[in-house]
Design an enzyme around this catalytic site. Structure first.
Site, PDB file in Angstrom:
ATOM      1  N   LYS A   2       0.977  -1.171  -0.034  1.00 28.33           N
ATOM      2  CA  LYS A   2       0.179  -0.100   0.098  1.00 28.33           C
ATOM      3  C   LYS A   2       0.939   1.207   0.116  1.00 28.33           C
ATOM      4  O   LYS A   2       0.644   2.161  -0.823  1.00 28.33           O
ATOM      5  CB  LYS A   2      -0.768  -0.092   1.135  1.00 28.33           C
ATOM      6  CG  LYS A   2      -1.903  -1.060   1.313  1.00 28.33           C
ATOM      7  CD  LYS A   2      -2.827  -0.934   2.688  1.00 28.33           C
ATOM      8  CE  LYS A   2      -1.834  -1.030   4.025  1.00 28.33           C
ATOM      9  NZ  LYS A   2      -1.267  -2.309   4.322  1.00 28.33           N
ATOM     10  N   ARG A  53      -9.800   0.660   8.487  1.00 26.60           N
ATOM     11  CA  ARG A  53      -9.348  -0.805   8.760  1.00 26.60           C
ATOM     12  C   ARG A  53     -10.123  -1.449   9.761  1.00 26.60           C
ATOM     13  O   ARG A  53      -9.758  -2.792  10.340  1.00 26.60           O
ATOM     14  CB  ARG A  53      -7.973  -0.946   8.982  1.00 26.60           C
ATOM     15  CG  ARG A  53      -7.121  -0.376  10.244  1.00 26.60           C
ATOM     16  CD  ARG A  53      -6.036  -0.083   9.933  1.00 26.60           C
ATOM     17  NE  ARG A  53      -4.884  -1.088  10.020  1.00 26.60           N
ATOM     18  CZ  ARG A  53      -3.788  -0.941   9.435  1.00 26.60           C
ATOM     19  NH1 ARG A  53      -3.217   0.260   8.963  1.00 26.60           N
ATOM     20  NH2 ARG A  53      -2.823  -2.066   9.391  1.00 26.60           N
ATOM     21  N   ARG A 104      11.858  -6.042   4.776  1.00 24.50           N
ATOM     22  CA  ARG A 104      11.549  -4.369   4.569  1.00 24.50           C
ATOM     23  C   ARG A 104      12.639  -3.642   5.488  1.00 24.50           C
ATOM     24  O   ARG A 104      12.703  -4.073   6.481  1.00 24.50           O
ATOM     25  CB  ARG A 104      10.033  -4.174   4.925  1.00 24.50           C
ATOM     26  CG  ARG A 104      10.052  -2.721   4.925  1.00 24.50           C
ATOM     27  CD  ARG A 104       8.641  -2.202   4.810  1.00 24.50           C
ATOM     28  NE  ARG A 104       7.676  -2.397   6.086  1.00 24.50           N
ATOM     29  CZ  ARG A 104       6.365  -2.411   6.474  1.00 24.50           C
ATOM     30  NH1 ARG A 104       5.883  -1.811   5.297  1.00 24.50           N
ATOM     31  NH2 ARG A 104       6.036  -2.740   7.558  1.00 24.50           N
ATOM     32  N   ARG A 121      11.255  -1.532  11.154  1.00 23.39           N
ATOM     33  CA  ARG A 121      10.033  -1.179  12.057  1.00 23.39           C
ATOM     34  C   ARG A 121       9.975  -2.354  13.237  1.00 23.39           C
ATOM     35  O   ARG A 121      10.165  -3.462  12.935  1.00 23.39           O
ATOM     36  CB  ARG A 121       8.892  -1.056  11.226  1.00 23.39           C
ATOM     37  CG  ARG A 121       8.608  -0.013  10.850  1.00 23.39           C
ATOM     38  CD  ARG A 121       7.406   0.284   9.830  1.00 23.39           C
ATOM     39  NE  ARG A 121       6.131  -0.329  10.161  1.00 23.39           N
ATOM     40  CZ  ARG A 121       5.251  -0.462   9.391  1.00 23.39           C
ATOM     41  NH1 ARG A 121       5.187   0.386   8.348  1.00 23.39           N
ATOM     42  NH2 ARG A 121       3.947  -0.851   9.686  1.00 23.39           N
ATOM     43  N   ARG A 139      -0.445  -9.122  13.294  1.00 17.75           N
ATOM     44  CA  ARG A 139      -0.923  -8.108  12.259  1.00 17.75           C
ATOM     45  C   ARG A 139      -1.893  -8.891  11.225  1.00 17.75           C
ATOM     46  O   ARG A 139      -2.744  -8.330  10.866  1.00 17.75           O
ATOM     47  CB  ARG A 139       0.066  -7.171  11.656  1.00 17.75           C
ATOM     48  CG  ARG A 139       0.952  -6.136  12.830  1.00 17.75           C
ATOM     49  CD  ARG A 139       1.998  -5.840  12.251  1.00 17.75           C
ATOM     50  NE  ARG A 139       2.000  -5.080  10.985  1.00 17.75           N
ATOM     51  CZ  ARG A 139       3.311  -4.740  10.144  1.00 17.75           C
ATOM     52  NH1 ARG A 139       4.161  -5.268  10.562  1.00 17.75           N
ATOM     53  NH2 ARG A 139       2.941  -4.185   9.096  1.00 17.75           N
TER      54      ARG A 139
HETATM   55  P1  AP5 Z   1       4.739  -1.490   1.813  1.00 13.39           P
HETATM   56  O1  AP5 Z   1       4.458  -0.649   0.705  1.00 13.39           O
HETATM   57  O2  AP5 Z   1       5.694  -0.956   2.988  1.00 13.39           O
HETATM   58  O3  AP5 Z   1       3.683  -2.264   2.285  1.00 13.39           O
HETATM   59  P2  AP5 Z   1       2.293  -1.621   3.052  1.00 13.39           P
HETATM   60  O4  AP5 Z   1       1.334  -2.405   2.737  1.00 13.39           O
HETATM   61  O5  AP5 Z   1       2.626  -0.208   3.333  1.00 13.39           O
HETATM   62  O6  AP5 Z   1       2.607  -2.500   4.714  1.00 13.39           O
HETATM   63  P3  AP5 Z   1       2.729  -2.046   5.951  1.00 13.39           P
HETATM   64  O7  AP5 Z   1       3.429  -2.937   7.103  1.00 13.39           O
HETATM   65  O8  AP5 Z   1       3.026  -0.191   6.019  1.00 13.39           O
HETATM   66  O9  AP5 Z   1       1.050  -1.948   6.481  1.00 13.39           O
HETATM   67  P4  AP5 Z   1       0.373  -2.000   7.581  1.00 13.39           P
HETATM   68  O10 AP5 Z   1      -1.133  -1.666   6.960  1.00 13.39           O
HETATM   69  O11 AP5 Z   1       0.481  -2.967   8.538  1.00 13.39           O
HETATM   70  O12 AP5 Z   1       1.047  -0.755   8.602  1.00 13.39           O
HETATM   71  P5  AP5 Z   1       0.638   0.795   8.600  1.00 13.39           P
HETATM   72  O13 AP5 Z   1       1.941   1.514   8.779  1.00 13.39           O
HETATM   73  O14 AP5 Z   1      -0.603   1.178   7.723  1.00 13.39           O
HETATM   74  O15 AP5 Z   1       5.596  -2.915   1.237  1.00 13.39           O
HETATM   75  C1  AP5 Z   1       6.107  -3.971   2.031  1.00 13.39           C
HETATM   76  C2  AP5 Z   1       7.503  -4.598   1.535  1.00 13.39           C
HETATM   77  O16 AP5 Z   1       7.227  -5.075   0.351  1.00 13.39           O
HETATM   78  C3  AP5 Z   1       8.584  -3.378   1.346  1.00 13.39           C
HETATM   79  O17 AP5 Z   1       9.953  -4.020   1.824  1.00 13.39           O
HETATM   80  C4  AP5 Z   1       8.409  -3.275  -0.173  1.00 13.39           C
HETATM   81  O18 AP5 Z   1       9.754  -2.800  -0.606  1.00 13.39           O
HETATM   82  C5  AP5 Z   1       8.067  -4.603  -0.765  1.00 13.39           C
HETATM   83  N1  AP5 Z   1       7.325  -4.203  -1.888  1.00 13.39           N
HETATM   84  C6  AP5 Z   1       6.209  -3.670  -2.202  1.00 13.39           C
HETATM   85  N2  AP5 Z   1       5.783  -3.865  -3.148  1.00 13.39           N
HETATM   86  C7  AP5 Z   1       6.234  -4.848  -3.842  1.00 13.39           C
HETATM   87  C8  AP5 Z   1       6.034  -5.757  -4.972  1.00 13.39           C
HETATM   88  N3  AP5 Z   1       5.051  -5.651  -5.845  1.00 13.39           N
HETATM   89  N4  AP5 Z   1       6.862  -6.796  -4.998  1.00 13.39           N
HETATM   90  C9  AP5 Z   1       7.941  -6.998  -4.220  1.00 13.39           C
HETATM   91  N5  AP5 Z   1       8.040  -6.394  -3.140  1.00 13.39           N
HETATM   92  C10 AP5 Z   1       7.258  -5.258  -2.871  1.00 13.39           C
HETATM   93  O19 AP5 Z   1       0.073   0.444  10.021  1.00 13.39           O
HETATM   94  C11 AP5 Z   1       0.918   0.415  11.359  1.00 13.39           C
HETATM   95  C12 AP5 Z   1       0.077   0.153  12.668  1.00 13.39           C
HETATM   96  O20 AP5 Z   1      -0.380   1.504  13.047  1.00 13.39           O
HETATM   97  C13 AP5 Z   1      -0.890  -0.769  12.633  1.00 13.39           C
HETATM   98  O21 AP5 Z   1      -0.673  -2.079  13.096  1.00 13.39           O
HETATM   99  C14 AP5 Z   1      -1.791  -0.167  13.991  1.00 13.39           C
HETATM  100  O22 AP5 Z   1      -1.086  -0.534  15.311  1.00 13.39           O
HETATM  101  C15 AP5 Z   1      -1.690   1.420  13.577  1.00 13.39           C
HETATM  102  N6  AP5 Z   1      -2.840   1.942  12.830  1.00 13.39           N
HETATM  103  C16 AP5 Z   1      -2.382   2.357  11.572  1.00 13.39           C
HETATM  104  N7  AP5 Z   1      -3.501   2.707  10.781  1.00 13.39           N
HETATM  105  C17 AP5 Z   1      -4.610   2.591  11.772  1.00 13.39           C
HETATM  106  C18 AP5 Z   1      -5.813   2.513  11.659  1.00 13.39           C
HETATM  107  N8  AP5 Z   1      -6.707   2.993  10.598  1.00 13.39           N
HETATM  108  N9  AP5 Z   1      -6.628   1.989  12.852  1.00 13.39           N
HETATM  109  C19 AP5 Z   1      -5.990   1.536  14.140  1.00 13.39           C
HETATM  110  N10 AP5 Z   1      -4.677   1.359  14.066  1.00 13.39           N
HETATM  111  C20 AP5 Z   1      -3.961   1.862  12.862  1.00 13.39           C
HETATM  112 MG    MG Z   2       2.841   1.103   4.590  1.00  9.67          MG
END
Ligand code: AP5
Ligand code: MG
Length: 216
Positions: free
Chosen positions: A16, A91, A130, A163, A174
């Site tokens: 994402k 989410r 990552r 991270r 997660r």
């Molecule tokens: P990346 O693009 O970083 O993936 P992502 O989908 O953004 O993954 P996140 O871990 O950021 O998602 P998340 O939803 O768990 O975390 P968030 O920060 O939102 O890609 C991942 C890896 O794959 C990278 O190494 C990249 O290079 C590689 N990659 C990408 N595309 C690729 C491809 N096509 N092929 C190969 N490799 C590829 O949330 C974190 C925490 O915050 C949550 O756990 C929660 O505690 C809190 N939080 C955030 N939002 C909320 C909410 N709305 N409600 C409640 N708590 C929340």
């Molecule tokens: Mg992300």
């Protein structure tokens, strides 16, 4: 011109953030990552950051009320006048239901939901590999680097950080929360958004192309 209101939806690690950054630059739309907002609050040790840290380190979710309040104030900001990309929100079903009247109050358009999908084993591998460059903020996958000590974007040496929630046991938590709590939100959007399903196992470039094809 139509307001572009995009939601990038999918499991942790599905890509994402990677895609949201690219599309945000290409279409000049603000990228609103709730995870990034929370991580910034943690690094600045604000009240929100102090509350969020322990919860995020375990891979649990922050409360709907806090997250919705945060997103509402960002969406009503002038910067989102032409549209926005939401990454990581909503989410939970409750977050989606809180978001809906906010969307209806700012536009007559429907949200466009880009749903990225990949199997859990691919995701676990991606997240374990990552890293983020602490100098320029780029996200990389160590598997794809010829020199794993140097950032391919800004050239910094030994600047990669991992991270806390990218440890395997936390990744698994997660993913469980995603399947139980977040995935069902897709059902709600069958009536409230235009949905595009995209295979997230393609290359970064192929996925970007498919997203652009869908939304432009
Ligand atoms: P990346 O693009 O970083 O993936 P992502 O989908 O953004 O993954 P996140 O871990 O950021 O998602 P998340 O939803 O768990 O975390 P968030 O920060 O939102 O890609 C991942 C890896 O794959 C990278 O190494 C990249 O290079 C590689 N990659 C990408 N595309 C690729 C491809 N096509 N092929 C190969 N490799 C590829 O949330 C974190 C925490 O915050 C949550 O756990 C929660 O505690 C809190 N939080 C955030 N939002 C909320 C909410 N709305 N409600 C409640 N708590 C929340
Ligand atoms: Mg992300």
């Amino acid at each position: 011109m139509k307001k572009k209101m995009l939601v990038f939806f999918g499991a942790p690690g599905v890509g994402k953030g990677t895609q949201a950054k690219i599309i945000s630059t290409k279409l000049q739309l603000p990228h609103i990552s709730t995870g990034d907002i929370l991580r910034e609050a943690i690094s600045k040790k604000t009240d929100l950051g102090l509350l969020a840290k322990g919860i995020m380190d375990k891979g649990e979710l922050i409360s709907d009320e806090i997250m919705a309040g945060l997103v509402e104030s960002v969406l009503k900001n002038d910067k989102c006048k032409k549209g926005f990309i939401l990454d990581g929100f909503p989410r939970t079903l409750n977050q989606a239901k809180i978001l809906q009247p906010i969307i209806e109050s700012i536009s007559h358009e429907k949200l466009v939901l880009i749903s990225l999908d990949a199997d859990d084993d691919i995701i676990v591998n991606r997240l374990a590999q990552r890293r983020m460059c602490s100098t320029c903020g780029s996200i990389v996958n160590l598997n794809f680097l010829t020199d794993q000590t140097r950032c391919p974007t800004c050239g910094s040496k030994n600047s990669f950080i991992k991270r806390k929630d990218d440890e395997v046991d936390v990744i698994k938590n997660r993913l469980n929360i995603f399947h139980k709590t977040t995935e069902p939100v897709l059902n709600y959007y069958k009536n409230h958004a235009i949905i595009y399903n995209i295979d997230a196992t393609l290359t970064v470039e192929e996925i970007t192309e498919k997203i652009l094809e869908a939304i432009t």
